[in-house]
Enzyme design. Structure first.
Site, PDB file in Angstrom:
ATOM      1  N   GLY A   1     -18.132   1.422 -14.735  1.00 41.06           N
ATOM      2  CA  GLY A   1     -16.894   0.679 -14.573  1.00 41.06           C
ATOM      3  C   GLY A   1     -16.895  -0.329 -13.452  1.00 41.06           C
ATOM      4  N   VAL A  38     -10.468   2.904  -3.903  1.00 37.30           N
ATOM      5  CA  VAL A  38      -9.854   3.412  -2.672  1.00 37.30           C
ATOM      6  C   VAL A  38      -9.029   4.672  -2.920  1.00 37.30           C
ATOM      7  CG1 VAL A  38      -9.836   1.148  -1.565  1.00 37.30           C
ATOM      8  CG2 VAL A  38      -7.841   1.867  -2.909  1.00 37.30           C
ATOM      9  N   HIS A  64     -14.951   0.884   0.213  1.00 32.66           N
ATOM     10  CA  HIS A  64     -13.862  -0.046   0.529  1.00 32.66           C
ATOM     11  C   HIS A  64     -12.656   0.630   1.160  1.00 32.66           C
ATOM     12  CE1 HIS A  64     -15.726  -2.760  -2.792  1.00 32.66           C
ATOM     13  NE2 HIS A  64     -16.319  -2.925  -1.627  1.00 32.66           N
ATOM     14  N   GLN A 122     -16.352   2.064  -5.230  1.00 36.35           N
ATOM     15  CA  GLN A 122     -15.679   0.865  -4.756  1.00 36.35           C
ATOM     16  C   GLN A 122     -14.162   1.067  -4.756  1.00 36.35           C
ATOM     17  OE1 GLN A 122     -18.341  -1.450  -7.740  1.00 36.35           O
ATOM     18  NE2 GLN A 122     -17.559  -3.018  -6.364  1.00 36.35           N
ATOM     19  N   TYR A 137       0.823  -1.212   0.000  1.00 37.23           N
ATOM     20  CA  TYR A 137       0.000   0.000   0.000  1.00 37.23           C
ATOM     21  C   TYR A 137       0.858   1.263   0.000  1.00 37.23           C
ATOM     22  CZ  TYR A 137      -4.082  -2.898   0.255  1.00 37.23           C
ATOM     23  OH  TYR A 137      -5.053  -3.819  -0.065  1.00 37.23           O
TER      24      TYR A 137
END
Length: 232
Positions: free
Chosen positions: A172, A90, A106, A88, A55
């Site tokens: 999408g 991040v 999310h 959805q 991340y």
């Protein structure tokens, strides 16, 4: 005159044109990692150092990414509609394009939280987190991401937004990741529904969408033209 409420659910395809890679079309891989290793709670417990670095790298990638024309169109539509975005994704490309109401189902890549209490979260921007770094409460920091195997705390709020929509647009999203995919069942029968995606997306029987078979940017340009024509 009150603006019509336009609720938009965006998925991985929304960000593809910004060069922000996802695991949607990569056979279970994300940046060449198995999704279960970097996007599941089990993966975190197996190797938290790997997940922390993954991340960190994504944040670096996000800092270089730019909102695409589709993001900008959704921000522009706030002049004419009461726009609420459910994403959805991040990343923060919707916000950087100018959208003022974005619900992240999310989690958010630019935030971290305590490993034992995700409500204790805060923004770190694009900086790297050192493995072993702790919150002020002494708990280990983890990415503020809702991983596979975890509950989605904001799904109820998202469902309320869909139920309130005059127009509901899916952009999408493959509509295969639950519970987000189930939001289409919260759409009222009187709501105008649109689905924008270059790929064929399976839609449950009884759910009425007008299909725009296109990528996010040009598909949203077509939608904008249609919606504004209806306003005149």
């Amino acid at each position: 005159m009150n603006k019509k409420r336009l609720v938009v659910l965006t998925g991985a395809g929304m960000s593809a044109e910004s060069g922000f890679k996802t695991f949607r079309d990569a056979g279970g891989l994300w940046e060449n990692y198995n999704v279960e290793d970097v996007a599941s709670i089990e993966g975190w417990y197996r190797n938290p150092e790997l997940v922390t670095e993954f991340y960190n790298d994504l944040r670096e990638q996000l800092e270089k990414a730019q909102p695409n024309e589709g993001h900008k169109i959704l921000a522009e539509l706030e002049k004419y509609f009461d726009v609420k975005i459910i994403t959805q994704n991040v990343e923060n490309l919707h916000e950087r394009a100018g959208s003022s109401s974005v619900l992240h189902l999310h989690g958010e890549l630019t935030k971290v939280c305590s490993v034992n209490d995700t409500s204790k979260n805060f923004d770190i921007g694009y900086r790297r987190v050192k493995y072993g770094e702790k919150n002020s409460d002494g708990e280990l920091l983890r990415p503020f991401i809702v991983w596979f195997g975890e509950a989605v705390p904001l799904i109820g709020k998202a469902a309320e937004l869909v139920r309130s929509a005059d127009i509901f647009v899916v952009v999408g999203s493959s509509l295969v990741v639950y519970p987000a995919a189930g939001l289409i069942h919260d759409m009222r029968g009187s709501t105008q529904g649109y689905l924008i995606d270059p790929q064929e997306v399976s839609i449950p029987r009884g759910v009425n969408f007008k299909i725009i078979r296109d990528v996010a940017s040009s598909g949203l340009a077509k939608l904008r033209d249609e919606l504004l024509k209806d306003l005149n």
